[in-house]
Design an enzyme around this catalytic site. Structure first.
Site, short mmCIF file in Angstrom:
data_model
loop_
_atom_site.label_atom_id
_atom_site.label_comp_id
_atom_site.label_asym_id
_atom_site.label_seq_id
_atom_site.Cartn_x
_atom_site.Cartn_y
_atom_site.Cartn_z
N GLU A 139 0.83 -1.22 0.00
CA GLU A 139 0.00 0.00 0.00
C GLU A 139 0.85 1.26 0.00
O GLU A 139 0.79 2.07 0.93
CB GLU A 139 -0.89 0.01 1.25
CG GLU A 139 -1.81 -1.18 1.38
CD GLU A 139 -2.56 -1.21 2.71
OE1 GLU A 139 -2.12 -0.55 3.67
OE2 GLU A 139 -3.59 -1.89 2.78
N PRO A 140 1.66 1.48 -1.03
CA PRO A 140 2.47 2.70 -1.04
C PRO A 140 1.62 3.93 -1.36
O PRO A 140 0.73 3.88 -2.22
CB PRO A 140 3.47 2.45 -2.17
CG PRO A 140 2.76 1.51 -3.09
CD PRO A 140 1.87 0.66 -2.23
N GLY A 141 1.84 5.00 -0.65
CA GLY A 141 1.17 6.26 -0.95
C GLY A 141 2.21 7.30 -1.32
O GLY A 141 2.35 7.70 -2.49
N ARG A 142 2.99 7.68 -0.31
CA ARG A 142 4.02 8.71 -0.50
C ARG A 142 4.97 8.37 -1.65
O ARG A 142 5.32 9.25 -2.44
CB ARG A 142 4.84 8.81 0.79
CG ARG A 142 5.87 9.92 0.80
CD ARG A 142 6.79 9.79 2.02
NE ARG A 142 6.11 9.37 3.21
CZ ARG A 142 5.68 10.18 4.17
NH1 ARG A 142 5.91 11.45 4.08
NH2 ARG A 142 5.05 9.69 5.22
N TYR A 194 5.75 17.23 12.33
CA TYR A 194 6.75 16.16 12.47
C TYR A 194 8.18 16.67 12.40
O TYR A 194 9.12 15.87 12.37
CB TYR A 194 6.61 15.11 11.35
CG TYR A 194 5.21 14.72 10.99
CD1 TYR A 194 4.39 14.07 11.91
CD2 TYR A 194 4.69 14.98 9.73
CE1 TYR A 194 3.10 13.70 11.57
CE2 TYR A 194 3.40 14.62 9.38
CZ TYR A 194 2.62 13.97 10.31
OH TYR A 194 1.34 13.61 9.97
N CYS A 214 -0.58 32.67 11.54
CA CYS A 214 -0.32 33.45 12.75
C CYS A 214 0.29 32.62 13.86
O CYS A 214 -0.28 32.52 14.95
CB CYS A 214 -1.61 34.11 13.20
SG CYS A 214 -2.27 35.15 11.89
N GLU A 215 1.40 31.98 13.57
CA GLU A 215 2.11 31.19 14.58
C GLU A 215 3.59 31.25 14.27
O GLU A 215 3.99 31.10 13.12
CB GLU A 215 1.71 29.71 14.50
CG GLU A 215 0.31 29.44 14.90
CD GLU A 215 0.04 27.96 15.12
OE1 GLU A 215 0.98 27.20 15.40
OE2 GLU A 215 -1.13 27.59 15.00
N TYR A 224 0.79 14.00 1.49
CA TYR A 224 0.47 14.48 2.85
C TYR A 224 0.65 15.97 2.99
O TYR A 224 0.99 16.47 4.06
CB TYR A 224 1.29 13.72 3.91
CG TYR A 224 1.08 12.22 3.84
CD1 TYR A 224 -0.12 11.66 4.24
CD2 TYR A 224 2.07 11.38 3.32
CE1 TYR A 224 -0.34 10.29 4.15
CE2 TYR A 224 1.86 10.01 3.24
CZ TYR A 224 0.66 9.48 3.65
OH TYR A 224 0.45 8.12 3.56
N1 LLP Z 1 -1.44 1.83 4.58
C1 LLP Z 1 -1.89 2.25 5.78
C2 LLP Z 1 -2.77 1.39 6.55
C3 LLP Z 1 -1.52 3.51 6.26
O1 LLP Z 1 -1.96 3.91 7.44
C4 LLP Z 1 -0.68 4.33 5.47
C5 LLP Z 1 -0.29 5.65 5.95
C6 LLP Z 1 -0.26 3.86 4.22
C7 LLP Z 1 -0.65 2.59 3.81
C8 LLP Z 1 0.59 4.66 3.30
O2 LLP Z 1 1.80 5.00 3.83
P1 LLP Z 1 2.92 5.71 2.91
O3 LLP Z 1 3.39 4.70 1.91
O4 LLP Z 1 2.28 6.84 2.24
O5 LLP Z 1 3.94 6.13 3.89
N2 LLP Z 1 1.02 12.30 7.57
C9 LLP Z 1 2.22 11.50 7.74
C10 LLP Z 1 2.05 10.13 7.18
C11 LLP Z 1 0.89 9.40 7.78
C12 LLP Z 1 0.72 8.07 7.14
C13 LLP Z 1 -0.50 7.40 7.59
N3 LLP Z 1 -0.70 6.11 7.06
C14 LLP Z 1 3.37 12.21 7.04
O6 LLP Z 1 3.14 13.24 6.41
O7 LLP Z 1 4.49 11.77 7.12
#
Ligand code: LLP
Length: 451
Positions: free
Chosen positions: A308-311, A352, A379-380, A409
């Site tokens: 499940e890659p997102g980033r 973070y 304003c911070e 993100y």
């Molecule tokens: N699968 C699940 C169940 C997740 O909770 C997440 C991310 C992903 C896949 C995707 O993760 P990735 O490959 O994108 O790292 N806001 C934070 C990241 C929070 C991620 C939450 N879950 C940031 O900006 O670093």
């Protein structure tokens, strides 16, 4: 025409050798410097800022799709789900569909957007530690392929919603006890946080047994997600070991062989030059043999891997473009460069301590680079986008700054803070641009008012 740039010994970035050559990570592969400007997807960032205003986000379509396809190539027998929480819009849904990926969604609205674009529900996996009744109902009714159960009450609840004639496919979210990720806030693979059923104490096995006891649910596999920005493969290998052990326990205890194993996402990208990324080929080369070996040891068939890659798909494809509104110096010698965005479009540095780089675009400066604190307009005092940027000495109001690796993100976590309004998003590809999301305006804000 040969474009020659003046060389500054203090600014090797601007040597003639860099002209026209790919900028490299953390920029999209298409990024090229041309005089004082940068082209992304063949489109000038300065022109985009002029046409769409600032702050504006730019998304390189080819970068997104090349990255999505790289996962499919590296893991041809796996299911690759794009984690929509990194960033979602209609075009992203369609690109993922066209490129044969599935989707991981974590809210009814992410699911609703995907369905509205015609994304096949059976290729969607629904997550969430606290799904509402309406969200579960929508997921079941629309035929979502898998729902990742995350609490004992949810198992009973979901079983009551699922139809008898077509059991709902389910994964159990397991906490494997592996600590990994760039910040405590994203380390979901460890006990004592709100996601999943810990392996320790037998919670995960108990959850699996409760699902198995529900005739309206079909346990298809186990899921875990360790955390975010993980650049090493080792944590994933430990997760494989522990998850296969649980598969083996479930086989021994309940006589069930689960066909799927979802190891979540969390693969790192570079935010600054020289930072390590976890690319799909390195991931596959380490994880696949380990999975096969552990399954062989336990005499289990190898489950279908799900990732499940997102980033790692969308992050490097994005560039945030801001206009400098003010420059000032503090008595202690800090130079503050304030831009027309900040924590409402990118809360990551404030949340973070996430690191970025910023680059002057749109004009060429001969001045040497000097330290600058790129701050937002909210304003911070904590609205600092890049505390340690290097910008030309003559950086001034009206200049444009580009921040790469802005695709994940940022817009998905953007807020209405100070009513600044969410920036627009423009897709670029092969020299053409397409506005995907327009800027949030005062009219949008007023439209929510009912009094
Ligand atoms: N699968 C699940 C169940 C997740 O909770 C997440 C991310 C992903 C896949 C995707 O993760 P990735 O490959 O994108 O790292 N806001 C934070 C990241 C929070 C991620 C939450 N879950 C940031 O900006 O670093």
């Amino acid at each position: 025409m040969t474009v020659l740039a003046p060389v500054s010994p203090k600014n090797p970035d601007r040597s003639p050798h860099a002209i026209g050559a790919p900028l490299g990570a953390p920029w999209p592969a298409s990024a090229r410097r041309v005089e004082g400007d940068i082209l992304v997807g063949g489109v000038s960032l300065a022109d985009l800022a002029a046409r769409h205003g600032t702050a504006v986000y730019v998304l390189d379509e080819s970068e997104v799709r090349t990255r999505a396809l790289a996962y499919r190539c590296a893991l041809p027998n796996a299911t690759v789900l794009y984690a929509a929480k990194a960033f979602l819009c209609g075009a992203m849904v369609r690109w993922m569909d066209d490129d044969g990926l599935g989707l991981d969604v974590c809210s009814g609205n992410e699911l609703g957007l995907a369905l509205a674009q015609g994304f096949p529900a059976r290729r969607i996996v629904m997550h969430g530690n606290a799904k509402s009744e309406a969200e579960l109902d929508l997921a079941v009714r629309s035929g979502v392929g898998r729902i990742v159960v995350d609490s004992f009450s949810e198992i009973a609840h979901l079983a009551a919603l699922a139809p008898a004639d077509e059991p709902q496919g389910v994964y159990v979210r397991v906490v494997p006890g592996v600590a990994a990720g760039h910040h405590a806030a994203v380390r979901t693979g460890v006990d004592d946080q709100q996601f999943g059923f810990p392996l320790s104490g037998g919670f995960a096995a108990e959850a699996a047994s409760r699902v198995l006891n529900q005739p309206h649910l079909r346990l298809e596999g186990l899921h875990c997600h360790l955390g975010s920005q993980i650049s090493q493969v080792e944590p994933f290998l430990i997760a494989v070991d522990r998850m296969v052990e649980l598969l083996s326990t479930l086989r021994d205890r309940y006589g069930i062989i689960l066909p799927e194993l979802d190891l979540g996402g969390g693969h790192a990208i570079a935010y600054r030059p020289g930072e390590p990324a976890l690319d799909p080929a390195r991931y596959a080369a380490a994880v696949l043999p380990r999975l096969a070996a552990r399954c062989a040891e336990h005499n289990l068939p190898v489950p279908r891997l799900v990732v499940e890659p997102g980033r790692a798909i969308v992050g490097p494809a994005g560039v945030a473009l801001y206009r400098v509104l003010a420059v000032k110096h503090s008595p202690s010698g800090h130079r503050f460069v304030a831009v027309d965005g900040g924590m409402s479009d990118n809360p990551r540095p404030a949340l973070y301590g996430a690191g970025y780089t910023a680059q002057l675009v749109g004009r060429f400066s001969r001045e040497p680079l000097q330290g600058a604190r790129v701050v937002g307009r909210h304003c911070e005092a904590g609205d600092v986008l890049v505390p340690d940027a290097l910008l030309p000495e003559d950086t001034r109001p009206g200049d444009l700054l580009a921040i790469p690796a802005a695709g994940a993100y940022q817009l998905s976590m953007s807020s209405g803070y100070n009513m600044v309004g969410r920036p627009p998003l423009v897709a670029v590809r092969d020299g053409a641009e397409r506005l995907l999301l327009r800027r949030e305006t005062l009219e949008d804000i007023l439209r929510r008012e009912i009094a």
